[in-house]
Design a protein around this motif. Structure first.
Motif, PDB file in Angstrom:
ATOM      1  N   ALA A 169       0.843  -1.196   0.000  1.00 51.45           N
ATOM      2  CA  ALA A 169       0.000   0.000   0.000  1.00 51.45           C
ATOM      3  C   ALA A 169       0.876   1.242   0.000  1.00 51.45           C
ATOM      4  O   ALA A 169       1.965   1.243   0.563  1.00 51.45           O
ATOM      5  N   GLY A 170       0.408   2.290  -0.636  1.00 50.37           N
ATOM      6  CA  GLY A 170       1.096   3.570  -0.589  1.00 50.37           C
ATOM      7  C   GLY A 170       1.830   3.959  -1.851  1.00 50.37           C
ATOM      8  O   GLY A 170       2.309   5.085  -1.956  1.00 50.37           O
ATOM      9  N   ILE A 171       1.921   3.054  -2.814  1.00 50.14           N
ATOM     10  CA  ILE A 171       2.624   3.393  -4.061  1.00 50.14           C
ATOM     11  C   ILE A 171       1.839   4.464  -4.814  1.00 50.14           C
ATOM     12  O   ILE A 171       0.619   4.382  -4.940  1.00 50.14           O
ATOM     13  N   GLY A 172       2.558   5.477  -5.299  1.00 48.69           N
ATOM     14  CA  GLY A 172       1.945   6.511  -6.131  1.00 48.69           C
ATOM     15  C   GLY A 172       1.123   7.542  -5.379  1.00 48.69           C
ATOM     16  O   GLY A 172       0.381   8.306  -5.989  1.00 48.69           O
ATOM     17  N   ARG A 173       1.280   7.610  -4.080  1.00 48.59           N
ATOM     18  CA  ARG A 173       0.497   8.573  -3.309  1.00 48.59           C
ATOM     19  C   ARG A 173       0.933   9.999  -3.586  1.00 48.59           C
ATOM     20  O   ARG A 173       2.106  10.268  -3.818  1.00 48.59           O
ATOM     21  N   ASN A 174      -0.029  10.888  -3.543  1.00 50.96           N
ATOM     22  CA  ASN A 174       0.235  12.316  -3.687  1.00 50.96           C
ATOM     23  C   ASN A 174       0.152  12.975  -2.318  1.00 50.96           C
ATOM     24  O   ASN A 174      -0.521  12.472  -1.424  1.00 50.96           O
ATOM     25  N   ILE A 175       0.781  14.117  -2.203  1.00 52.73           N
ATOM     26  CA  ILE A 175       0.625  14.920  -0.999  1.00 52.73           C
ATOM     27  C   ILE A 175      -0.520  15.899  -1.270  1.00 52.73           C
ATOM     28  O   ILE A 175      -0.496  16.629  -2.258  1.00 52.73           O
ATOM     29  N   ALA A 176      -1.525  15.859  -0.411  1.00 52.80           N
ATOM     30  CA  ALA A 176      -2.680  16.759  -0.575  1.00 52.80           C
ATOM     31  C   ALA A 176      -3.417  16.856   0.757  1.00 52.80           C
ATOM     32  O   ALA A 176      -3.362  15.952   1.581  1.00 52.80           O
ATOM     33  N   MET A 177      -4.135  17.943   0.926  1.00 51.79           N
ATOM     34  CA  MET A 177      -4.989  18.097   2.103  1.00 51.79           C
ATOM     35  C   MET A 177      -6.167  17.139   1.946  1.00 51.79           C
ATOM     36  O   MET A 177      -6.616  16.880   0.829  1.00 51.79           O
ATOM     37  N   PRO A 178      -6.686  16.628   3.063  1.00 56.18           N
ATOM     38  CA  PRO A 178      -7.865  15.752   2.966  1.00 56.18           C
ATOM     39  C   PRO A 178      -9.040  16.497   2.326  1.00 56.18           C
ATOM     40  O   PRO A 178      -9.195  17.711   2.503  1.00 56.18           O
ATOM     41  N   ALA A 179      -9.854  15.751   1.607  1.00 60.80           N
ATOM     42  CA  ALA A 179     -11.035  16.352   0.974  1.00 60.80           C
ATOM     43  C   ALA A 179     -11.977  16.881   2.044  1.00 60.80           C
ATOM     44  O   ALA A 179     -12.168  16.242   3.087  1.00 60.80           O
ATOM     45  N   LYS A 180     -12.552  18.059   1.804  1.00 63.45           N
ATOM     46  CA  LYS A 180     -13.489  18.649   2.758  1.00 63.45           C
ATOM     47  C   LYS A 180     -14.847  18.010   2.557  1.00 63.45           C
ATOM     48  O   LYS A 180     -15.283  17.776   1.445  1.00 63.45           O
ATOM     49  N   ARG A 181     -15.525  17.770   3.669  1.00 59.52           N
ATOM     50  CA  ARG A 181     -16.858  17.131   3.604  1.00 59.52           C
ATOM     51  C   ARG A 181     -17.927  18.126   3.856  1.00 59.52           C
ATOM     52  O   ARG A 181     -17.866  19.064   4.475  1.00 59.52           O
TER      53      ARG A 181
END
Length: 164
Positions: free
Chosen positions: A152-164
């Motif tokens: 798990a974790g291959i190709g992950r991007n750095i981003a803020m969590p999506a707002k709900r």
């Protein structure tokens, strides 16, 4: 190197955290995760025939072009660690690797690192293709690693969590 590459990730030797690497938070400082990941990659590079002897005799080496580290669980002084490395993909000039940094005795995951390395002609200081014999070794390892489940974790991007 054996003629048939193992269908499992490369596993480094068991390594120890050095006391000067512990920061004021009481755990391994983030910079030294990269040191440990790099030491594990150096061990794999020896298997591929692209270690210090390759640099000295054939004037080739690798440079890291990109690195994405995820810090998942603290590791402390005295914890033995081992790094597993998957060679995810390769072409004539690049190696795409993924590494897992685990507690060697208990097995839990502390960090991951995904990297793109470039093959360098150290005399010209530019990116060049690997020699054919090295390309064959790389292809054998990449083929063997392609049969192993991907972590798990291959190709992950750095981003803020999506707002709900």
């Amino acid at each position: 190197m054996p003629e048939i590459a193992a269908a499992e990730p490369f596993r480094s030797s068991i390594m120890q955290i050095e006391p000067q690497w512990i920061d004021y938070n009481g755990h391994l400082n983030m910079a030294y995760y990269n040191v440990m990941f790099d030491r594990a990659i150096d061990q794999l590079w020896l298997e591929l025939g692209i270690g210090p002897t390759y640099m000295k005799e054939r004037h080739g080496s690798t440079f890291t072009a990109e690195c994405h580290v995820r810090y998942l669980r603290e590791i402390h002084l005295g914890d033995p660690v081992r790094v597993s490395v998957w060679l995810l993909d390769a072409d004539d000039k690049r190696l795409h690797t993924f590494e897992e940094f685990r507690h060697a005795a208990e097995g839990w995951l502390s960090a991951t690192s995904e990297n793109m390395s470039l093959h360098m002609d150290m005399n010209a200081r530019r990116v060049v293709p690997f020699p054919p014999d090295i390309q064959q070794r790389i292809a054998a390892i990449a083929k063997a690693h392609s049969t192993v489940p991907r972590p798990a974790g291959i190709g992950r991007n750095i981003a803020m969590p999506a707002k709900r």
